[in-house]
Design a protein around this motif. Structure first.
Motif, short mmCIF file in Angstrom:
data_model
loop_
_atom_site.label_atom_id
_atom_site.label_comp_id
_atom_site.label_asym_id
_atom_site.label_seq_id
_atom_site.Cartn_x
_atom_site.Cartn_y
_atom_site.Cartn_z
N TYR A 195 0.36 -2.83 -11.05
CA TYR A 195 -1.03 -3.02 -11.47
C TYR A 195 -1.12 -3.16 -12.99
N LYS A 210 -10.04 -6.23 -7.76
CA LYS A 210 -9.59 -4.96 -7.16
C LYS A 210 -9.36 -3.89 -8.21
N ASP A 213 -7.17 1.59 -6.50
CA ASP A 213 -7.04 2.08 -5.12
C ASP A 213 -6.90 0.95 -4.12
N GLU A 214 -7.73 -0.07 -4.31
CA GLU A 214 -7.68 -1.22 -3.38
C GLU A 214 -6.37 -1.97 -3.53
N PHE A 215 -5.91 -2.09 -4.77
CA PHE A 215 -4.65 -2.77 -5.07
C PHE A 215 -3.50 -2.04 -4.38
N ARG A 216 -3.52 -0.68 -4.47
CA ARG A 216 -2.46 0.13 -3.86
C ARG A 216 -2.50 -0.02 -2.33
N GLU A 217 -3.72 -0.06 -1.78
CA GLU A 217 -3.86 -0.23 -0.33
C GLU A 217 -3.18 -1.51 0.15
N LEU A 218 -3.47 -2.61 -0.59
CA LEU A 218 -2.86 -3.89 -0.21
C LEU A 218 -1.34 -3.81 -0.36
N ARG A 221 0.13 -2.01 2.57
CA ARG A 221 0.15 -2.84 3.79
C ARG A 221 1.29 -3.87 3.73
#
Ligand code: S3P
Length: 258
Positions: A195, A210, A213-218, A221
């Motif tokens: 990031y 993003k 948190d959203e970046f880490r989620e992706l 996945r």
């Protein structure tokens, strides 16, 4: 007279060809030694020492400038001979945005005398617009179609370092093509590091809006896809681009897996 001089040139050339052949054969033997000893392919100090001994590039010496140009080419070709011994297949770089696929890939290709293909760059060249614009105007599904075409074209190359967009391995058909073409090397780093690396760069539609948190989620996945596709994994967190490239060559040399 001209005929006589040309005959002398021909004689020089046949000596040159025989000498170069011998030089490349020795370079191949040195590659075996480097592989055994885990030594780096690129030895800039050794190249500088050879040039200095031959006075290449020094204007005061006859043909100094020409010798420097000649030797730069000889070094590149010798490294390519050694690279082919260490990595006798394409090197396919996969991994999340910011993992350094493009910079490590460019370095590895230039040091090793391989070609370099970046699927994102190929898509942009062909479409004539940026990746962000393709996402905005036509959507992600269209981008993935263009990406599959770029992957197929890249996979058909030889002696090439291929840098794939971060989402290329989501499509199993892409993975299969790439597997037939070379070894898949997953460049990884913690999501926070990735990031930080991409934040100042921009140009990535899937990260543009993003937060961390959203970046880490992706990223989380995606991990299973990278893990499943990878032949080798390299942690790039505290590595310079040159260290990543050397690590890839060492892995090739030892044919280590995962
Ligand atoms: C993507 C990564 C990008 C680019 C596109 C989509 C992804 O490539 O292909 O924005 O799905 O992860 P980089 O990984 O080179 O940034």
């Amino acid at each position: 007279m001209l005929e006589q001089l040309r005959a002398e040139i021909d004689e020089c050339d046949s000596i040159l060809v025989a000498t170069m052949k011998r030089r490349f054969q020795i370079a191949e033997r040195i590659a075996e030694f480097k592989i055994e000893q885990g030594l780096a392919l690129y030895q800039p100090d050794r190249e500088a020492a050879i040039l200095a001994k031959l006075a290449g590039g020094n204007q005061a010496y006859p043909y100094g400038e020409q010798m420097k140009t000649l030797y730069e080419t000889i070094f590149r070709l010798s490294r390519a001979v050694q690279m082919a011994a260490m990595l006798p297949f394409n090197v396919v770089l996969i991994g999340f945005m910011g993992s350094g696929k493009t910079s490590a890939g460019q370095y590895l290709a230039s040091v090793g005398g391989y070609a370099f293909v970046d699927t994102d760059q190929e898509i942009e060249k062909k479409a004539g617009v940026s990746i962000s614009e393709i996402f905005n105007r036509f959507g992600e599904a269209h981008f993935r179609k263009l990406e599959a075409e770029a992957v197929a074209a890249a996979a058909a190359c030889t002696k090439t370092v291929i840098s794939c967009g971060g989402g290329a391995v989501l499509d199993q058909a892409n993975v299969q093509r790439l597997k037939q073409s070379g070894k898949l090397v997953w460049l990884d780093a913690p999501a926070e590091v990735l990031y930080e690396r991409i934040k100042p760069q921009g140009g990535r539609p899937l990260a543009a809006d993003k937060g961390m948190d959203e970046f880490r989620e992706l990223y989380c996945r995606r991990r299973e896809y990278y893990l499943a596709a990878a032949d080798w994994t390299i942690d790039t967190e505290n590595k310079a681009v040159s260290e990543v490239a050397e690590a890839i060559m060492r892995m090739g040399a030892k044919l280590e897996t995962k």
